[in-house]
Design a protein around this motif. Structure first.
Motif, short mmCIF file in Angstrom:
data_model
loop_
_atom_site.label_atom_id
_atom_site.label_comp_id
_atom_site.label_asym_id
_atom_site.label_seq_id
_atom_site.Cartn_x
_atom_site.Cartn_y
_atom_site.Cartn_z
N ILE A 397 -7.91 45.39 38.13
CA ILE A 397 -9.28 45.65 38.57
C ILE A 397 -9.44 47.13 38.84
CG2 ILE A 397 -9.60 43.36 39.54
CD1 ILE A 397 -9.13 44.50 42.28
N SER A 398 -10.67 47.62 38.75
CA SER A 398 -10.96 49.03 39.01
C SER A 398 -11.25 49.23 40.49
CB SER A 398 -12.14 49.50 38.15
OG SER A 398 -13.30 48.74 38.46
N TYR A 399 -11.29 50.50 40.88
CA TYR A 399 -11.43 50.83 42.30
C TYR A 399 -12.75 50.34 42.89
CZ TYR A 399 -14.76 54.53 41.12
OH TYR A 399 -15.86 55.21 40.68
N ASP A 400 -13.80 50.22 42.07
CA ASP A 400 -15.11 49.84 42.59
C ASP A 400 -15.39 48.34 42.43
OD1 ASP A 400 -15.20 49.95 39.84
OD2 ASP A 400 -17.20 50.85 39.74
N THR A 401 -14.35 47.56 42.14
CA THR A 401 -14.51 46.12 42.01
C THR A 401 -14.35 45.46 43.38
OG1 THR A 401 -13.65 46.14 39.75
CG2 THR A 401 -13.66 44.03 40.90
N ASN A 402 -15.28 44.59 43.71
CA ASN A 402 -15.18 43.82 44.95
C ASN A 402 -14.45 42.52 44.66
OD1 ASN A 402 -16.76 45.74 46.32
ND2 ASN A 402 -18.63 44.74 45.65
N TYR A 403 -13.64 42.08 45.60
CA TYR A 403 -13.01 40.77 45.44
C TYR A 403 -13.19 39.96 46.72
CZ TYR A 403 -9.12 43.59 47.30
OH TYR A 403 -8.34 44.47 48.02
N ASN A 404 -13.70 38.76 46.53
CA ASN A 404 -13.92 37.84 47.63
C ASN A 404 -12.95 36.68 47.49
OD1 ASN A 404 -15.54 36.83 49.96
ND2 ASN A 404 -15.98 35.18 48.53
N VAL A 405 -12.17 36.41 48.54
CA VAL A 405 -11.12 35.40 48.48
C VAL A 405 -11.46 34.24 49.40
CG1 VAL A 405 -8.66 34.95 48.87
CG2 VAL A 405 -9.39 37.16 47.95
N GLU A 406 -11.24 33.05 48.91
CA GLU A 406 -11.44 31.83 49.70
C GLU A 406 -10.19 30.96 49.54
OE1 GLU A 406 -14.24 27.79 49.69
OE2 GLU A 406 -14.77 29.52 48.47
N VAL A 407 -9.67 30.47 50.64
CA VAL A 407 -8.54 29.55 50.59
C VAL A 407 -8.98 28.20 51.15
CG1 VAL A 407 -6.78 31.34 50.72
CG2 VAL A 407 -7.64 30.35 52.83
N LYS A 408 -8.52 27.14 50.51
CA LYS A 408 -8.93 25.80 50.90
C LYS A 408 -7.78 24.83 50.64
CE LYS A 408 -12.46 22.30 49.93
NZ LYS A 408 -13.62 21.95 49.07
N LEU A 409 -7.56 23.94 51.58
CA LEU A 409 -6.52 22.93 51.39
C LEU A 409 -7.02 21.89 50.40
CD1 LEU A 409 -3.72 21.92 52.27
CD2 LEU A 409 -4.87 20.55 54.01
N ASP A 410 -6.31 21.77 49.28
CA ASP A 410 -6.72 20.82 48.25
C ASP A 410 -6.13 19.44 48.51
OD1 ASP A 410 -7.93 20.37 45.47
OD2 ASP A 410 -5.84 19.76 45.15
N SER A 411 -4.88 19.39 48.97
CA SER A 411 -4.24 18.11 49.27
C SER A 411 -3.06 18.35 50.20
CB SER A 411 -3.77 17.41 48.00
OG SER A 411 -2.76 18.17 47.35
N ILE A 412 -2.74 17.33 50.99
CA ILE A 412 -1.58 17.41 51.87
C ILE A 412 -1.05 16.00 52.10
CG2 ILE A 412 -2.92 17.27 54.02
CD1 ILE A 412 -0.87 19.28 55.20
N GLU A 413 0.26 15.90 52.18
CA GLU A 413 0.89 14.59 52.38
C GLU A 413 2.19 14.77 53.16
OE1 GLU A 413 2.47 10.74 49.75
OE2 GLU A 413 1.85 12.60 48.76
N GLY A 414 2.41 13.88 54.11
CA GLY A 414 3.65 13.86 54.85
C GLY A 414 4.58 12.78 54.31
N VAL A 415 5.83 13.12 54.10
CA VAL A 415 6.81 12.18 53.55
C VAL A 415 7.98 12.07 54.53
CG1 VAL A 415 8.32 11.64 51.60
CG2 VAL A 415 6.16 12.85 51.21
N THR A 416 8.36 10.85 54.87
CA THR A 416 9.47 10.65 55.81
C THR A 416 10.80 10.75 55.08
OG1 THR A 416 9.40 8.26 55.48
CG2 THR A 416 8.08 9.14 57.27
N ARG A 417 11.72 11.48 55.72
CA ARG A 417 13.10 11.55 55.26
C ARG A 417 13.99 10.99 56.36
NH1 ARG A 417 11.71 11.55 50.27
NH2 ARG A 417 10.79 13.49 49.47
#
Length: 513
Positions: A397-417
């Motif tokens: 990307i160039s110096y004048d490019t803006n970047y907007n970041v979004e993080v989101k949990l798509d899936s989660i699972e707990g597994v017993t060991r």
């Protein structure tokens, strides 16, 4: 000259501003006579419903409802688990300069933490709520599409890329289904929680509407047979958002929000409390748009007459690229002896995004909450912790490019060991690359009748090109044309460099003074 202008209107979405605040929501509740005393609170969950928003001068007014579900262990011999529901309305203002009631707002919310204190039969709760507000304006631009009788008129055009908004609508979907427990599953004594989230499958624009397919993922937590259980599943649904004027060539974008989820425990054919009727109200926010480009006239002059220009300032956010990256996490928590995982929840949090070595680096952390039955004590237990993550996205990307970041949990699972808890999760990292451009678009050209006097000017002028000069600047300054300068100087293009000697020949038009 008799200039005739051909005009055309189009719509652009302009970002007016955004801001965020935090508010403290406090609530007290006294246990009803039917509820036993509290020994300890096991788990607290919360979500925020945005009831309505209003824009006034420089302010975004938010009316919201904070909803809390608390599981607690009773202070009696049985030590059963019970549910408490608490709701608290709140009102907040976010300062955003330049907004007014004609614009469009969007609000995001997040509960940062929940604290509680139990005393006798009173429960005091405090929650820190973060609110983000964004305001856009759908602006109608009238631009000059063409000019007739313009043989003496010179125009400078610039291409813009923009999203032309065809429509934005909000509608509601009502999703209904019945959960039936299996024969080997316990009857329901008390529902302890109903966790819901929406996952989009596909959305598309068609004639006068957006069609979206999604599913409601549910987890019904309940007590029965002296233990706590969960029943998970998903309910697929389709929904239509009516939007007059939309066609299949447009892109459809949809966001979902669970407004309300209600349930009723019913008896099955054998009279057992093993059926639950679900009714879920989902807010569906749809937008239809088209990625477009067009040429705008940003400067204009006549070689024979002084003209008057009317300009309009445009702040265009050009969408360059949308990047989607899935970050997979596999985490092991030692010394968790889980017999059964009742619920696993998580929140993806963004800490920092930065541009390093021709790429975007995203740092964040995942907050994990697990509700499980302890194998050693056979009691309901809670695990909560934060885990850092980093995503590296290669993108030049160039110096004048803006970047907007979004993080989101798509899936989660707990597994017993055997002697640990394994957390498997997918974090969706979305990066939007854009460029902010300020353009002064000409939407009116008026003749003044004042002819340009060229007779007293020298026959030949030698001009030395200055830094940042363009051929357009020179031609406009001397009321000539780029083509005439190229011809006079035997040039092959309109590219010039600082220090170049440019010959300007005087050409007197018959209508000049």
């Amino acid at each position: 000259m008799a200039i005739e202008l051909i005009k055309e209107s189009f719509k652009v979405e302009e970002k007016v501003g955004k801001n965020d605040i935090q508010t403290l929501v406090e609530q007290e509740i006294y246990l009803s006579a039917s509820k036993p005393d509290i020994e300890k609170v096991l788990w607290a969950q919360g979500k925020v419903d945005i009831l309505n928003t209003k824009l006034i001068n420089d302010k975004l007014i938010i009316n919201g409802l904070a909803k809390f579900n608390l599981l607690y262990k009773a202070a009696n011999e049985a030590g059963e688990v019970h549910l408490l529901d608490l709701n608290k309305e709140f009102k907040e203002e976010i300062e955003i300069p330049g907004v007014n009631e004609e614009m469009l707002s969007k609000v995001y919310s997040k509960i940062e933490y929940i604290e509680w204190e139990a005393e006798d039969r009173k429960l005091s709760l405090k929650a820190l709520v973060s609110l983000w507000g964004e305001v856009d304006e759908i602006k109608t631009i009238t631009a000059i599409k063409g000019i007739t009788n313009d043989d003496k008129l010179q125009t400078l055009q610039e291409e813009i890329k923009y999203r032309e908004i065809a429509g934005r609508e909000i509608s509601y979907a009502l999703v209904k289904d019945t959960i039936n427990l299996r024969e080997d599953e316990s009857e329901i004594d008390e529902v302890l929680g109903l966790n819901l989230n929406i996952k989009e499958i596909e959305s598309m624009a068609v004639e006068d509407r957006i069609i979206t397919s999604a599913e409601v993922n549910f987890n019904l937590i309940y007590s029965g047979g002296n233990s706590v259980h969960s029943k998970k599943g998903n309910i697929p649904f389709n929904h239509f958002i009516e939007m007059i004027g939309v066609t299949e060539k447009l892109k459809g974008e949809v966001e979902f929000e669970v407004v309300e989820g209600s349930y009723e425990v019913m008896g099955n054919d054998l009279g057992e409390r093993k059926s639950v009727d679900l009714e879920i109200k989902v807010r569906v926010m749809g937008k239809a748009y088209e990625e477009k480009s067009r040429e705008l006239i940003i400067d204009c002059y006549s070689t024979t007459e002084n003209i008057f220009l009317k300009r309009e300032e445009l702040l265009i956010s050009e969408n360059l690229k949308d990047i989607t990256h899935m970050e997979k996490l596999n985490l092991e928590v030692p010394e968790i002896y889980a017999q059964d995982i009742i619920e696993t929840m998580g929140t993806a949090n963004l800490l920092e995004e930065k541009y390093i070595d021709d790429g975007i680096v995203v740092d964040g952390y995942l907050t994990v909450e697990a509700l499980y039955i302890d194998r050693l004590t056979n009691e309901l237990s809670v695990y909560k912790d934060d885990f850092p993550f980093r995503s590296e996205i290669d993108e030049m990307i160039s110096y004048d490019t803006n970047y907007n970041v979004e993080v989101k949990l798509d899936s989660i699972e707990g597994v017993t060991r055997k002697d640990s808890l394994e957390i498997e999760g997918n974090i969706l990292v979305k990066v939007n690359l854009s460029k902010e451009r300020k353009i002064y678009c000409i939407n009116e050209i008026q003749e003044t009748g004042e002819l340009i006097n060229k007779k007293d000017k020298p026959s030949i002028t030698i001009y030395i090109a200055q830094k940042d000069d363009s051929m357009w600047d020179i031609a406009k300054r001397y009321n000539t044309t780029i083509d005439e300068i190229i011809t006079s100087n035997n040039l092959t293009s309109n590219e010039i460099s600082t220090g170049d000697k440019i010959i300007i020949e005087k050409k007197v038009d018959s209508i000049s003074i």
